[in-house]
Design a protein around this motif. Structure first.
Motif, mmCIF file in Angstrom:
data_model
loop_
_atom_site.group_PDB
_atom_site.id
_atom_site.type_symbol
_atom_site.label_atom_id
_atom_site.label_comp_id
_atom_site.label_asym_id
_atom_site.label_seq_id
_atom_site.Cartn_x
_atom_site.Cartn_y
_atom_site.Cartn_z
ATOM 1 N N UNK A 214 -5.556 -12.086 6.820
ATOM 2 C CA UNK A 214 -6.058 -12.492 5.567
ATOM 3 C C UNK A 214 -7.338 -13.046 5.708
ATOM 4 N N UNK A 215 -7.495 -13.935 6.754
ATOM 5 C CA UNK A 215 -8.621 -14.721 7.214
ATOM 6 C C UNK A 215 -9.900 -13.737 7.550
ATOM 7 N N UNK A 216 -9.405 -12.803 8.384
ATOM 8 C CA UNK A 216 -10.437 -11.852 8.682
ATOM 9 C C UNK A 216 -10.850 -10.891 7.772
ATOM 10 N N UNK A 217 -10.078 -10.758 6.693
ATOM 11 C CA UNK A 217 -10.634 -9.932 5.519
ATOM 12 C C UNK A 217 -10.094 -8.641 5.763
ATOM 13 N N UNK A 218 -8.900 -8.374 6.394
ATOM 14 C CA UNK A 218 -8.304 -7.306 6.595
ATOM 15 C C UNK A 218 -7.070 -6.834 5.710
ATOM 16 N N UNK A 219 -6.475 -8.111 5.209
ATOM 17 C CA UNK A 219 -5.549 -7.745 3.967
ATOM 18 C C UNK A 219 -5.889 -8.856 2.979
ATOM 19 N N UNK A 220 -5.185 -8.567 1.891
ATOM 20 C CA UNK A 220 -5.724 -9.376 0.548
ATOM 21 C C UNK A 220 -4.125 -9.809 0.046
ATOM 22 N N UNK A 221 -4.044 -10.918 -0.100
ATOM 23 C CA UNK A 221 -2.717 -11.587 -0.947
ATOM 24 C C UNK A 221 -2.836 -11.601 -2.200
ATOM 25 N N UNK A 222 -1.660 -11.108 -3.006
ATOM 26 C CA UNK A 222 -1.738 -11.152 -4.139
ATOM 27 C C UNK A 222 -0.624 -12.039 -5.006
ATOM 28 N N UNK A 223 0.237 -12.447 -4.347
ATOM 29 C CA UNK A 223 1.213 -13.522 -5.044
ATOM 30 C C UNK A 223 2.080 -13.880 -3.878
ATOM 31 N N UNK A 224 2.974 -14.994 -4.328
ATOM 32 C CA UNK A 224 3.732 -15.458 -3.474
ATOM 33 C C UNK A 224 5.151 -15.674 -4.213
ATOM 34 N N UNK A 225 6.299 -15.627 -3.427
ATOM 35 C CA UNK A 225 7.549 -15.769 -3.980
ATOM 36 C C UNK A 225 8.101 -17.094 -3.871
ATOM 37 N N UNK A 233 -2.989 -21.321 0.727
ATOM 38 C CA UNK A 233 -3.155 -20.326 0.083
ATOM 39 C C UNK A 233 -3.151 -20.666 -1.460
ATOM 40 N N UNK A 234 -3.749 -21.934 -1.764
ATOM 41 C CA UNK A 234 -3.744 -22.163 -3.244
ATOM 42 C C UNK A 234 -4.270 -21.482 -4.213
ATOM 43 N N UNK A 235 -5.087 -20.398 -3.875
ATOM 44 C CA UNK A 235 -5.618 -19.680 -4.667
ATOM 45 C C UNK A 235 -4.667 -18.426 -5.079
ATOM 46 N N UNK A 236 -3.591 -18.376 -4.480
ATOM 47 C CA UNK A 236 -2.567 -17.247 -4.564
ATOM 48 C C UNK A 236 -1.725 -17.617 -5.583
#
Length: 323
Positions: A214-225, A233-236
């Motif tokens: 996520x930090x290197x821009x390879x993955x994108x977080x959409x939500x947490x459980x 990851x306060x923006x998620x």
């Protein structure tokens, strides 16, 4: 009388040997079994724990990866190991639900949770829903719309049926009425590799393995459980925020021993684990991996584990048999 004296002397000698062995613990390498291949959440947390224990105990603490059956093989191996403290398990939350999953599918469990004694919790983070950064999907709403547009075609990887990466996705599918394609692997590491290679479109993961991507821009977080937003990851947003109150799942990582391990040995391991939690190098490793340190032991860990296990069993029963 002479026979009684001899028996009493033998018993006293045996007790003395046991006490000496306990006082000397550990006098040889202590193996920590991770029931998955390298690269998953238990491995990411387990390796800095092992390194810190080596500094504390001055003996080798090797990690042994014993993957297979969503973790059941490694879990069972430790549950049936000699209860002397020299074989421990770095377990995931799925440890508590796999025996129930076996029963739901008409099989005899290879172990039961009461065969393992909880010692210390090190992390308890909610899973993250992630997609490749190249994906056109950037929100939960877009994700749900895409899955509904292509039922049965959007695939996700996991560490196996009923694993800690499968159950949260199954929860979301039930809550949102989604039909997704589940692609099980032998562990979180291979599941993540599949996502990074473009073999699947998404996955649920503990924060540790995916945080660097996520930090290197390879993955994108959409939500947490989680019930609340995840530190770092306060923006998620949480899925609960998005209208799915039943989508709550934590992928915790804790240290266990065979249940018959002597109390004195358990106490020594617990004391060392407290030192691990305060070890600066360990804390730096946890922060660098994206894991939030959540140290609990004794009654606090037992209470957390018991409550979470009961909730996970209910989830498995709702999932039912998987062909």
């Amino acid at each position: 009388m002479k026979r009684r004296v001899l028996i009493g002397s033998a018993a006293a000698a045996a007790f003395a040997r046991q006490a000496t062995a306990q006082e000397a613990f550990p006098s040889r390498p202590v193996t920590i079994v991770v029931a998955f291949p390298p690269g998953g959440q238990a491995d990411v947390v387990g390796r800095p724990v092992a390194a810190a224990l080596e500094r504390i105990w001055r003996v080798a603490v090797p990690i042994q990866n014993r993957g297979g059956a969503a973790g059941a093989i490694g879990n069972a191996a430790v549950a049936r190991a000699t209860p002397d403290g020299y074989t421990l398990l770095m377990a995931l939350s799925s440890m508590a639900l796999l025996p129930e999953a076996a029963r739901v599918n008409g099989r005899e469990p290879t172990y039961t949770p009461d065969m393992l004694a909880p010692i210390t919790l090190f992390a308890a983070d909610p899973t993250l829903l992630v997609v490749p950064a190249a994906s056109p999907i950037s929100t939960v709403e877009e994700f749900i719309a895409e899955v509904k547009r292509r039922p049965g075609q959007v695939s996700y990887s996991s560490a196996g049926n009923y694993s800690a990466l499968h159950v949260p996705m199954a929860q979301l599918a039930q809550a949102a009425g989604l039909d997704m394609l589940h692609v099980p692997f032998q562990g979180g590491g291979p599941a993540l590799t599949a996502l990074l290679a473009g073999q699947v479109q998404c996955m649920a993961s503990g924060p540790g393995p995916v945080a660097p991507h996520i930090r290197n821009g390879t993955l994108r977080p959409l939500a947490t459980w989680g019930r609340t937003r995840l530190a770092g990851f306060e923006e998620v947003p949480t899925l609960i925020e998005k209208g799915f109150p039943d989508c709550e799942f934590y992928i915790w990582v804790g240290l266990f021993a065979p249940v018959a391990t002597p109390a004195a040995v358990i106490a020594r391991i617990r004391d060392a684990s407290r030192q691990v939690a305060g070890d600066p190098e360990f804390r730096r490793a946890m922060a660098a991996s994206g894991n939030t340190l959540d140290h609990r032991d004794g009654e606090a860990f037992l209470r957390f584990y018991t409550e979470d296990a009961a909730r996970l069993v209910r989830v498995v029963r709702a999932l039912g048999k998987i062909e």
